[in-house]
Design a protein around this motif. Structure first.
Motif, PDB file in Angstrom:
ATOM      1  N   ALA A 198       0.852  -1.190   0.000  1.00 30.60           N
ATOM      2  CA  ALA A 198       0.000   0.000   0.000  1.00 30.60           C
ATOM      3  C   ALA A 198       0.885   1.236   0.000  1.00 30.60           C
ATOM      4  N   GLY A 199       0.285   2.358  -0.416  1.00 30.72           N
ATOM      5  CA  GLY A 199       1.010   3.617  -0.442  1.00 30.72           C
ATOM      6  C   GLY A 199       0.571   4.545   0.669  1.00 30.72           C
ATOM      7  N   ALA A 200       0.894   5.823   0.503  1.00 29.16           N
ATOM      8  CA  ALA A 200       0.513   6.819   1.497  1.00 29.16           C
ATOM      9  C   ALA A 200      -0.987   7.084   1.381  1.00 29.16           C
ATOM     10  N   PRO A 201      -1.734   7.021   2.485  1.00 28.48           N
ATOM     11  CA  PRO A 201      -3.202   7.109   2.406  1.00 28.48           C
ATOM     12  C   PRO A 201      -3.720   8.521   2.184  1.00 28.48           C
ATOM     13  N   PHE A 202      -4.888   8.583   1.560  1.00 32.78           N
ATOM     14  CA  PHE A 202      -5.582   9.851   1.353  1.00 32.78           C
ATOM     15  C   PHE A 202      -7.086   9.598   1.365  1.00 32.78           C
ATOM     16  N   THR A 203      -7.844  10.643   1.631  1.00 36.67           N
ATOM     17  CA  THR A 203      -9.299  10.575   1.561  1.00 36.67           C
ATOM     18  C   THR A 203      -9.759  11.113   0.196  1.00 36.67           C
ATOM     19  N   LEU A 204     -11.009  10.872  -0.142  1.00 32.94           N
ATOM     20  CA  LEU A 204     -11.522  11.403  -1.410  1.00 32.94           C
ATOM     21  C   LEU A 204     -11.625  12.933  -1.360  1.00 32.94           C
ATOM     22  N   LYS A 205     -11.806  13.484  -0.183  1.00 36.04           N
ATOM     23  CA  LYS A 205     -11.779  14.936  -0.050  1.00 36.04           C
ATOM     24  C   LYS A 205     -10.390  15.471  -0.393  1.00 36.04           C
ATOM     25  N   GLU A 206      -9.365  14.767   0.076  1.00 34.61           N
ATOM     26  CA  GLU A 206      -7.992  15.178  -0.234  1.00 34.61           C
ATOM     27  C   GLU A 206      -7.687  14.968  -1.707  1.00 34.61           C
ATOM     28  N   LEU A 207      -8.246  13.917  -2.313  1.00 34.77           N
ATOM     29  CA  LEU A 207      -8.090  13.709  -3.745  1.00 34.77           C
ATOM     30  C   LEU A 207      -8.655  14.898  -4.519  1.00 34.77           C
ATOM     31  N   ALA A 209      -9.047  17.923  -3.520  1.00 34.06           N
ATOM     32  CA  ALA A 209      -8.210  19.103  -3.290  1.00 34.06           C
ATOM     33  C   ALA A 209      -6.941  19.057  -4.136  1.00 34.06           C
ATOM     34  N   GLU A 210      -6.350  17.873  -4.287  1.00 32.13           N
ATOM     35  CA  GLU A 210      -5.132  17.754  -5.093  1.00 32.13           C
ATOM     36  C   GLU A 210      -5.436  18.009  -6.571  1.00 32.13           C
ATOM     37  N   ILE A 211      -6.562  17.530  -7.041  1.00 33.79           N
ATOM     38  CA  ILE A 211      -6.934  17.772  -8.438  1.00 33.79           C
ATOM     39  C   ILE A 211      -7.165  19.255  -8.669  1.00 33.79           C
ATOM     40  N   ALA A 212      -7.844  19.896  -7.726  1.00 35.71           N
ATOM     41  CA  ALA A 212      -8.085  21.333  -7.841  1.00 35.71           C
ATOM     42  C   ALA A 212      -6.774  22.109  -7.845  1.00 35.71           C
ATOM     43  N   ALA A 213      -5.851  21.710  -6.977  1.00 32.77           N
ATOM     44  CA  ALA A 213      -4.567  22.407  -6.889  1.00 32.77           C
ATOM     45  C   ALA A 213      -3.752  22.233  -8.165  1.00 32.77           C
ATOM     46  N   ALA A 214      -3.815  21.045  -8.766  1.00 32.71           N
ATOM     47  CA  ALA A 214      -3.001  20.762  -9.947  1.00 32.71           C
ATOM     48  C   ALA A 214      -3.568  21.394 -11.211  1.00 32.71           C
TER      49      ALA A 214
END
Length: 284
Positions: A198-207, A209-214
């Motif tokens: 497994a990798g570093a965990p994230f929530t769908l809310k954080e997903l 936010a990352e898409i918005a930032a990118a």
């Protein structure tokens, strides 16, 4: 020399493993790419790998595909409901061919998780143990591409709709899992090992936010109930069974089934798994 075979070698993961084996220094002639449709494997031929036909659903194709193979990567099939029989056919053929070890791509905590995908993987692991062939089990977590492959959809709607709550997904990229598979194939000391990857965990809310930032485009996460999600998916055209299956995966996320430590993956590949932010930026 050791001969390595990779099933599903024209798939996303299998193709990466073939490429990484060669980059690791395994002679291309010692890499066997087992594929359902050889005519689609031109890139593998160009790379120098030996391409052989091997179809999980046509057991008669498997003995020739695995002849002379020392170590086999059995990439789990994609046909839910058919995989135990399909994997069993590959394992039987490997026994008959004298394969020395099988590396299998399973799912996180396959023997204990309530995840809807787990029973077929658990059954395959049991077949491996009963086969008598030395094995290594790679219990892969979620693929980051399950989400980054849908970025266009998320951007067009401005929202990620799910029923995952604050559940964390410890996803890693296909490249990360391919690197782990290569280490398990060619490295020492992996026989009999079961790795929870497994990798570093994230929530769908954080997903979101990352898409918005990118991208500079507003994307938010909207959490709904499982029943509401089923209705939304059916409204989008999915049949009741498929909608329920997809919603069950979000329910599993909320329950914590897709969260895990990244220790095994980090140790196998010798580096941390790819961060969500980096994967999102690469995808956009």
């Amino acid at each position: 020399m050791t001969t390595y075979a990779v099933t599903g070698a024209t798939g996303h993961l299998g193709a990466l493993v073939v490429e990484n084996l060669i980059e690791r220094g395994v002679p291309a002639a010692d890499v066997v790419a087992v594929v359902r449709t050889p005519s689609k494997a031109e890139a593998l031929v160009t790379r120098g790998a030996t391409v052989r036909e091997g179809d999980y659903s046509r057991p008669e194709t498997l003995p020739a595909a695995l002849a002379g193979v020392d170590v086999l990567l059995l990439v789990s099939g994609s046909e839910v409901g058919q995989r135990v029989a399909q994997h069993g056919a590959v394992i039987d053929a490997a026994v008959a061919a004298g394969v020395g070890r099988i590396v299998y791509t399973s799912v996180l905590r396959a023997d204990t998780t309530p995840l809807v995908l787990a029973p077929e993987h658990k059954a395959t692991e049991e077949l491996l143990r009963a086969s008598g062939i030395p094995f290594t089990i790679l219990r892969n977590g979620w693929y980051t591409e399950n989400y980054t492959g849908r970025i266009g959809e998320y951007l067009s709607r401005g929202v990620i709709v799910g029923a995952a709550g604050d559940g964390r997904v410890a996803a890693a990229t296909r490249a990360d899992y391919a690197a782990a598979a290569v280490e398990a194939l060619v490295g020492d000391g992996h026989a009999g090992a079961v790795y929870e990857l497994a990798g570093a965990p994230f929530t769908l809310k954080e997903l979101a936010a990352e898409i918005a930032a990118a991208t500079g485009t507003e994307v938010v996460y909207s959490d709904v109930t499982v029943a509401e999600l089923v209705g939304i998916l059916q409204g989008a055209g999915l049949d009741e069974g498929t909608a329920g299956f997809v919603a069950a995966l979000d329910e599993a996320t909320a329950r914590g089934d897709l969260d895990a430590s990244d220790a095994d993956l980090t140790r196998l590949i010798g580096r941390p798994a790819t961060l969500l932010a980096d994967a999102v930026r690469a995808a956009v």
